[in-house]
Design a protein around this motif. Structure first.
Motif, short mmCIF file in Angstrom:
data_model
loop_
_atom_site.label_atom_id
_atom_site.label_comp_id
_atom_site.label_asym_id
_atom_site.label_seq_id
_atom_site.Cartn_x
_atom_site.Cartn_y
_atom_site.Cartn_z
N GLU A 1 -47.95 26.08 67.76
CA GLU A 1 -46.89 26.73 68.52
C GLU A 1 -46.92 26.24 69.97
O GLU A 1 -47.97 25.84 70.48
CB GLU A 1 -47.09 28.26 68.50
CG GLU A 1 -48.40 28.72 69.11
CD GLU A 1 -48.53 30.23 69.21
OE1 GLU A 1 -47.53 30.94 69.00
OE2 GLU A 1 -49.64 30.69 69.52
N VAL B 1 -47.02 26.88 73.85
CA VAL B 1 -47.45 27.94 74.75
C VAL B 1 -46.89 27.78 76.15
O VAL B 1 -46.67 28.76 76.84
CB VAL B 1 -48.99 28.07 74.81
CG1 VAL B 1 -49.56 28.47 73.46
CG2 VAL B 1 -49.65 26.81 75.28
N TYR C 1 -42.93 29.72 79.53
CA TYR C 1 -44.14 30.16 78.84
C TYR C 1 -43.79 31.03 77.64
O TYR C 1 -42.80 31.77 77.66
CB TYR C 1 -45.03 30.97 79.79
CG TYR C 1 -45.50 30.18 80.99
CD1 TYR C 1 -44.78 30.19 82.17
CD2 TYR C 1 -46.65 29.40 80.92
CE1 TYR C 1 -45.19 29.44 83.26
CE2 TYR C 1 -47.08 28.65 82.00
CZ TYR C 1 -46.34 28.68 83.18
OH TYR C 1 -46.76 27.94 84.25
N ALA C 2 -44.64 30.94 76.63
CA ALA C 2 -44.53 31.89 75.53
C ALA C 2 -44.85 33.28 76.06
O ALA C 2 -45.66 33.43 76.99
CB ALA C 2 -45.52 31.51 74.43
N ASP C 3 -44.21 34.29 75.49
CA ASP C 3 -44.43 35.65 75.96
C ASP C 3 -45.91 36.04 75.91
O ASP C 3 -46.39 36.79 76.77
CB ASP C 3 -43.62 36.63 75.11
CG ASP C 3 -42.13 36.56 75.41
OD1 ASP C 3 -41.34 37.05 74.59
OD2 ASP C 3 -41.75 36.00 76.46
#
Length: 118
Positions: free
Chosen positions: A46, A48, A59-61
């Motif tokens: 995934e 990031v 950014y990823a949460d």
């Protein structure tokens, strides 16, 4: 040829920090968006964090407010500062250019292992 060499991972306690580095070569680094990816055990890779060639970041949460991505175009290097690490941040971290990944042309480095555990 395109190459990525990640480094800086290790074993750290929850709440600790690490700084990852990724040296890129074989393409015009300064005009490409770059990203850090991670693959946790048993999960798919995934994204990031992403940094555009203009230095805009996303950014990823799950890491927002804790991780910071940056780049040094003179060194063809992208960094990931990781603070307040959690056990769920454990995984192998890779860098790449989203353009290459999207085209299905990505060549992946060996990654760097991050393990967050007490």
């Amino acid at each position: 040829q395109v190459q990525f060499v990640e480094s800086g991972g290790g074993l750290v306690q929850p709440g600790g920090s690490l700084r990852l580095s990724c040296a890129a070569s074989g393409f015009r680094f300064d005009v490409y968006n770059m990203a850090w990816y991670r693959q946790a055990p048993g999960k798919q890779r995934e994204v990031v964090a992403t940094i555009r060639f203009s230095d805009t970041t996303n950014y990823a949460d799950s890491v927002k407010g804790r991780f910071a991505i940056s780049r040094d175009n003179a060194k063809n290097t992208v960094y990931l500062q990781m603070n307040s690490l959690k056990s769920e941040d454990t995984g192998v971290y890779y860098c790449n250019a989203p353009t290459f990944v999207g085209r299905g042309e990505a060549v992946w480095g060996q990654g760097t292992q991050v393990t967050v555990s007490s």
